[in-house]
Design an enzyme around this catalytic site. Structure first.
Site, PDB file in Angstrom:
ATOM      1  N   TYR A 168     -25.597  -1.867 -39.702  1.00 58.51           N
ATOM      2  CA  TYR A 168     -25.751  -0.895 -40.515  1.00 58.51           C
ATOM      3  C   TYR A 168     -27.101  -1.001 -41.031  1.00 58.51           C
ATOM      4  CZ  TYR A 168     -25.250   1.485 -44.928  1.00 58.51           C
ATOM      5  OH  TYR A 168     -25.399   2.346 -46.172  1.00 58.51           O
TER       6      TYR A 168
ATOM      7  N   SER B 232     -30.760   2.673 -48.133  1.00 59.07           N
ATOM      8  CA  SER B 232     -29.734   1.609 -49.020  1.00 59.07           C
ATOM      9  C   SER B 232     -30.656   0.259 -49.201  1.00 59.07           C
ATOM     10  CB  SER B 232     -28.793   1.092 -47.804  1.00 59.07           C
ATOM     11  OG  SER B 232     -28.144  -0.124 -48.301  1.00 59.07           O
TER      12      SER B 232
HETATM   13  N1  LIG Z   1     -21.502   3.183 -50.981  1.00 59.36           N
HETATM   14  C1  LIG Z   1     -22.494   2.334 -51.138  1.00 59.36           C
HETATM   15  O1  LIG Z   1     -22.473   1.229 -51.612  1.00 59.36           O
HETATM   16  C2  LIG Z   1     -23.801   3.086 -50.685  1.00 59.36           C
HETATM   17  C3  LIG Z   1     -25.026   2.186 -50.836  1.00 59.36           C
HETATM   18  C4  LIG Z   1     -26.214   2.553 -50.540  1.00 59.36           C
HETATM   19  C5  LIG Z   1     -26.308   3.616 -49.499  1.00 59.36           C
HETATM   20  N2  LIG Z   1     -25.253   4.300 -49.271  1.00 59.36           N
HETATM   21  C6  LIG Z   1     -25.191   5.518 -48.455  1.00 59.36           C
HETATM   22  O2  LIG Z   1     -25.006   6.763 -49.273  1.00 59.36           O
HETATM   23  C7  LIG Z   1     -24.556   7.773 -48.547  1.00 59.36           C
HETATM   24  C8  LIG Z   1     -23.219   8.323 -48.810  1.00 59.36           C
HETATM   25  O3  LIG Z   1     -22.513   7.263 -48.514  1.00 59.36           O
HETATM   26  P1  LIG Z   1     -21.078   7.208 -49.594  1.00 59.36           P
HETATM   27  O4  LIG Z   1     -21.057   5.829 -50.148  1.00 59.36           O
HETATM   28  O5  LIG Z   1     -20.684   8.460 -50.175  1.00 59.36           O
HETATM   29  O6  LIG Z   1     -19.970   7.091 -48.215  1.00 59.36           O
HETATM   30  P2  LIG Z   1     -18.508   7.673 -47.937  1.00 59.36           P
HETATM   31  O7  LIG Z   1     -17.836   7.790 -49.261  1.00 59.36           O
HETATM   32  O8  LIG Z   1     -17.700   6.811 -47.127  1.00 59.36           O
HETATM   33  O9  LIG Z   1     -18.901   9.212 -47.555  1.00 59.36           O
HETATM   34  C9  LIG Z   1     -19.470   9.354 -46.331  1.00 59.36           C
HETATM   35  C10 LIG Z   1     -19.876  10.722 -46.105  1.00 59.36           C
HETATM   36  O10 LIG Z   1     -20.466  10.959 -44.896  1.00 59.36           O
HETATM   37  C11 LIG Z   1     -19.906  11.809 -44.054  1.00 59.36           C
HETATM   38  N3  LIG Z   1     -20.062  11.727 -42.860  1.00 59.36           N
HETATM   39  C12 LIG Z   1     -19.861  10.608 -41.929  1.00 59.36           C
HETATM   40  N4  LIG Z   1     -20.267  10.779 -40.685  1.00 59.36           N
HETATM   41  C13 LIG Z   1     -20.767  12.032 -40.514  1.00 59.36           C
HETATM   42  C14 LIG Z   1     -21.096  12.844 -39.656  1.00 59.36           C
HETATM   43  N5  LIG Z   1     -21.232  12.510 -38.264  1.00 59.36           N
HETATM   44  N6  LIG Z   1     -21.693  14.052 -39.964  1.00 59.36           N
HETATM   45  C15 LIG Z   1     -21.338  14.549 -41.010  1.00 59.36           C
HETATM   46  N7  LIG Z   1     -20.822  14.031 -42.128  1.00 59.36           N
HETATM   47  C16 LIG Z   1     -20.757  12.539 -41.749  1.00 59.36           C
HETATM   48  C17 LIG Z   1     -18.362  11.667 -44.545  1.00 59.36           C
HETATM   49  O11 LIG Z   1     -17.597  12.557 -43.953  1.00 59.36           O
HETATM   50  P3  LIG Z   1     -16.101  12.516 -43.601  1.00 59.36           P
HETATM   51  O12 LIG Z   1     -15.339  12.878 -45.061  1.00 59.36           O
HETATM   52  O13 LIG Z   1     -15.676  13.654 -42.659  1.00 59.36           O
HETATM   53  O14 LIG Z   1     -15.892  11.077 -43.107  1.00 59.36           O
HETATM   54  C18 LIG Z   1     -18.689  11.540 -46.073  1.00 59.36           C
HETATM   55  O15 LIG Z   1     -18.689  12.860 -46.501  1.00 59.36           O
HETATM   56  C19 LIG Z   1     -24.647   6.880 -46.971  1.00 59.36           C
HETATM   57  O16 LIG Z   1     -25.734   7.459 -46.275  1.00 59.36           O
HETATM   58  C20 LIG Z   1     -24.479   5.648 -47.332  1.00 59.36           C
HETATM   59  O17 LIG Z   1     -25.264   4.980 -46.063  1.00 59.36           O
HETATM   60  C21 LIG Z   1     -23.869   4.108 -49.718  1.00 59.36           C
END
Ligand SMILES: NC(=O)c1ccc[n+]([C@@H]2O[C@H](COP(=O)([O-])OP(=O)(O)OC[C@H]3O[C@@H](n4cnc5c(N)ncnc54)[C@H](OP(=O)(O)O)[C@@H]3O)[C@@H](O)[C@H]2O)c1
Length: 235
Positions: free
Chosen positions: A144, A130
Site C-alpha cells: 500500500y 496518505s
Molecule cells: N481510511 C484511512 O485511514 C485513509 C487514510 C489516508 C488515506 N486514505 C485514502 O482515502 C481514500 C478513500 O478511502 P476510504 O478511507 O474512504 O476507504 P473505503 O471506505 O474503503 O472506500 C474506498 C472507496 O474506493 C472505491 N474503490 C476501490 N477500488 C475502486 C476501483 N477500482 N474503482 C472505483 N472505485 C474504487 C470503493 O468502492 P466500492 O464500494 O465499490 O468498493 C470505495 O468507494 C483512498 O485513496 C485511501 O487510500 C484513507
C-alpha cells in the site's frame, strides 16, 4: 480554484471519504457533483449525479471523459488497501492491484480529464494520498505504501505538466480517517468531513499539498531526521 459553482467528479464516491467529498462539495456550493462508483446504484446522496467508474478500466475513464464535458474539479479518491508482509507469496498480486487502483488509476483519470479541465478554464485536481506515502508500518503496509508513494511522485510530476494549462493539483496526505478502510484500527482517526473541509480550503488557497493532521506533519518532518522516519521501526 473556487468550489462554489464548480463541477466536480469524485471517484469512489459511494462511501467513506469519497461520499464525504461529494457531500462537502455540494454543501460548499458546487454546481454539480458527479459521484462515481463501481456500482452507481450504491450512491445514496440526493442531488449528486451517480456515474459508473472503475478506475482500473481504461474504457470507463475514456467513456466518462466524452460524456462529462463540464467537469472543473477531479477528486481522485478511490483506493484500496491490501495489508500484509511483502515476503508473503501473494504480495506481488496484491501490489499489482494496489498500483493499478491507487497509482495508475489517478493518472488515468487525470489523462482522461486534463483536456476537459483545460477547456473549462484550468480547474483543479485533488489526489488523495496518505501519510503512508512516506512511511511503512512493518509487515503490514509495504505494498500500500509503495502504491501511495508512486501516486505521490506521479502527482508531483503531473502538477508541473498541468501548470501549463492552468490546472492546480492538491496532494492530500492524512493519517487514519474514520472509514471502512481503517475499521480495524484502534488509533485516533480524523472524521472524513473534517478532512474534506481542510482539503477544499487548501485547494481554494492554492496550496500544492495538505498535511491534514499532526501525525502526518510529524512524519513529514521525520523524513529529514536522523535516523529518518522510514528507517525507524514504527508499530
Ligand atoms: N481510511 C484511512 O485511514 C485513509 C487514510 C489516508 C488515506 N486514505 C485514502 O482515502 C481514500 C478513500 O478511502 P476510504 O478511507 O474512504 O476507504 P473505503 O471506505 O474503503 O472506500 C474506498 C472507496 O474506493 C472505491 N474503490 C476501490 N477500488 C475502486 C476501483 N477500482 N474503482 C472505483 N472505485 C474504487 C470503493 O468502492 P466500492 O464500494 O465499490 O468498493 C470505495 O468507494 C483512498 O485513496 C485511501 O487510500 C484513507
Amino acid at each position: 480554484m473556487k468550489i462554489a459553482g464548480s463541477v466536480a467528479l469524485v471517484t469512489g464516491a459511494n462511501r467513506g471519504l469519497g461520499a464525504a467529498f461529494a457531500r462537502g462539495l455540494m454543501a460548499a456550493g458546487a454546481a454539480k457533483v458527479y459521484a462515481a462508483a463501481r456500482d452507481p446504484a450504491t450512491v445514496a446522496l440526493p442531488g449528486a449525479v451517480p456515474v459508473r467508474l472503475d478506475v482500473t478500466r481504461p474504457d470507463d475513464a475514456a467513456m466518462l471523459a466524452t460524456q462529462l464535458s463540464d467537469v472543473t474539479l477531479l477528486v481522485n479518491n478511490a483506493g484500496i488497501a491490501e495489508f500484509g508482509p511483502l515476503l508473503a507469496p501473494n504480495a506481488i498480486d496484491a501490489l499489482h492491484k494496489q498500483f493499478e487502483t491507487n497509482a495508475v488509476g489517478p493518472l488515468r483519470l487525470v489523462q482522461a480529464f486534463a483536456p476537459t479541465l483545460a477547456r473549462n478554464g484550468g480547474g483543479g485536481v485533488i489526489n488523495v494520498l496518505s501519510v503512508l506515502s512516506w512511511l511503512t508500518l512493518p509487515g503490514t503496509t509495504g505494498g500500500y505504501s509503495a502504491s501511495k508513494a508512486a501516486a505521490w511522485a506521479l502527482g508531483n510530476a503531473l502538477r508541473q505538466e498541468l501548470k501549463a494549462q492552468g490546472t492546480e493539483l492538491l496532494a492530500l496526505h492524512a493519517a487514519f480517517i474514520d472509514t471502512d478502510m481503517a475499521r480495524g484500527v484502534a488509533s485516533a482517526k480524523t472524521s472524513p468531513d473534517e478532512i474534506v473541509r481542510l482539503a477544499l480550503a487548501a485547494l481554494e488557497a492554492g496550496q500544492p499539498e495538505l498535511l491534514a493532521d499532526a501525525t502526518t506533519r510529524d512524519v513529514q518532518r521525520g523524513l529529514v531526521a536522523q535516523p529518518p522516519v522510514y528507517v525507524e521501526q514504527r508499530a
